[in-house]
Design an enzyme around this catalytic site. Structure first.
Site, short mmCIF file in Angstrom:
data_model
loop_
_atom_site.label_atom_id
_atom_site.label_comp_id
_atom_site.label_asym_id
_atom_site.label_seq_id
_atom_site.Cartn_x
_atom_site.Cartn_y
_atom_site.Cartn_z
N ASP A 175 0.85 -1.19 0.00
CA ASP A 175 0.00 0.00 0.00
C ASP A 175 0.88 1.24 0.00
O ASP A 175 1.76 1.38 0.86
CB ASP A 175 -0.90 -0.02 1.23
N ASP B 73 3.37 1.17 3.25
CA ASP B 73 2.77 1.16 4.58
C ASP B 73 3.04 -0.21 5.21
O ASP B 73 2.42 -1.21 4.83
CB ASP B 73 1.27 1.42 4.44
N ASP C 76 0.52 5.31 0.20
CA ASP C 76 -0.43 6.36 0.57
C ASP C 76 0.27 7.71 0.45
O ASP C 76 1.30 7.94 1.09
CB ASP C 76 -0.91 6.12 2.00
#
Length: 385
Positions: A97, A288, A99
């Site tokens: 992930d 992440d 972000d």
């Protein structure tokens, strides 16, 4: 968000799902499903559902018109069980992930949404170089999250059984946490003698070696003063050391090109250390960590809508990545072609659908896709037509 706005968005999300064919992930019947509704103040996820509980996915999404939709990275023997211990964990996809809010050097208070998304796509390309070149994963899916970044799902059988600690090692490698610089150097035999050289067949060693060769080639083309200045920009290299290194590059380039860290004395090793620091700073992927190490994570369903933007959680073909523009290409066609009235409560510069403009405060008549974007981001409320 006002009740009229929630009701409007729920209705339009339902219309989107009525006409959209959202694909199921592999082994969908063994995954847990969850969603967040449009209820007032709803932040709690309805979860512990199996596909048997949900029924036909398209019909379920049309009927419930959720604000957010998720499925588990894990595969279970009983995904609808009410506790994690009862679900019977079998395996899990490896999920990365990215972000935009968590990128180094990006301040969400000072950086526009469009700028953050552009920076996040650059980091995605870094991440994919690890996935393709370092790990050689094959079963991958790249997805625009619909919000602030990107997800990469890895479904190779070789990774699905990894526990959290093994996944943490992957995170540490991608983020170069506690990178062992000595481990990038190998000892090899050369004409009856041994020498220490950078590992050149992949990994961080290959990254540093590529930087070393590129720098050496560019220095050979510069005049001496500029070359010395460039070397002195690197950590640990002063004027005298720069002259020694430059002389080695000019007179023994082949040894440098082969990654020999002993060529010309300690100066080359100092150069390698400095280039390693540069590589770590610019080539790590700020993924992440909790998402990747979690073997039971719920992740957004590709093809669904993101309730914080009104954009599509969009699976991407690798060939499309360079040209992909999330604030244009992820706009649902269902929300184009007509205007609606909204009350803009948070005016200001906005980048959307290929244009940058200023949204004025107060009642505005806007194309529906832009109105939905502003409402889901808390910048406008729906008013009566």
């Amino acid at each position: 968000m006002e009740a009229r706005t929630r009701t409007y968005l729920e209705g339009r999300f339902g219309d989107y799902y009525r006409r959209s064919d959202v694909s199921l992930p592999p082994a969908a019947e063994r995954r847990e499903w969850g969603h967040i509704p449009w209820s007032a103040g709803a932040t709690t996820m309805i979860r512990h559902q199996s596909l048997l509980d949900v029924g036909d996915l398209g019909d379920f999404l049309h009927r419930t018109a959720p604000r957010h939709v998720y499925f588990s990275s894990a595969r279970f023997s009983d995904p609808g069980a009410s506790s994690m211990d009862e679900k019977g964990w079998q395996s899990a996809d490896l999920v990365f992930d990215l972000d935009a809010d968590h990128l180094p050097g990006v301040d969400p208070e000072e950086t526009s949404y469009a700028e953050m998304l552009a920076a996040c796509k650059d980091e995605l390309l870094n991440l994919l170089s690890f996935i393709d070149d370092d790990f050689d994963f094959e079963e991958t899916e790249v997805v625009f999250s619909g919000g602030r970044g990107y997800h990469v799902h890895v479904r190779d059988p070789s990774v699905r059984g990894l526990d959290s600690e093994a996944r943490r090692e992957i995170v540490d490698y991608v983020r170069a946490i506690d990178l062992d610089v000595d481990g990038l150097i190998d000892t090899e035999s050369n004409r009856g003698t041994t020498r220490r050289v950078l590992r050149r067949r992949g990994g961080w060693g290959a990254r540093v070696h590529s930087r070393l060769v590129d720098l050496a080639e560019s220095l050979r083309e510069m005049d001496e003063a500029d070359a010395l200045d460039r070397l002195q920009e690197l950590d640990g290299i002063g004027e005298g050391r720069a002259q020694t290194i430059l002389g080695q590059i000019q007179h023994n380039f082949e040894a440098i090109r082969e990654g020999n860290v002993e060529a010309g004395g300690p100066g080359t090793r100092i150069l390698v250390d400095a280039l390693t620091a540069e590589a770590v700073e610019s080539e790590t992927a700020p993924i992440d960590e909790p998402v990747t190490t979690d073997t039971k994570r719920l992740i957004r369903l590709p093809g669904s809508l993101h309730g914080g933007s009104g954009l599509t959680v969009m699976p991407l073909d690798r060939a499309e990545l360079d040209d992909f523009r999330p604030l244009e290409d992820a706009i649902p066609d269902r929300f184009r072609g007509r205007e609606i009235k909204v009350n803009v409560t948070d005016p200001g510069p906005t980048t959307f659908d290929g244009d940058t403009f200023t949204i004025e405060e107060g009642e505005q008549s806007l194309e529906e896709c832009l109105g939905i974007f502003l409402m889901t981001r808390g910048r406008a409320e729906k008013i009566k037509e």
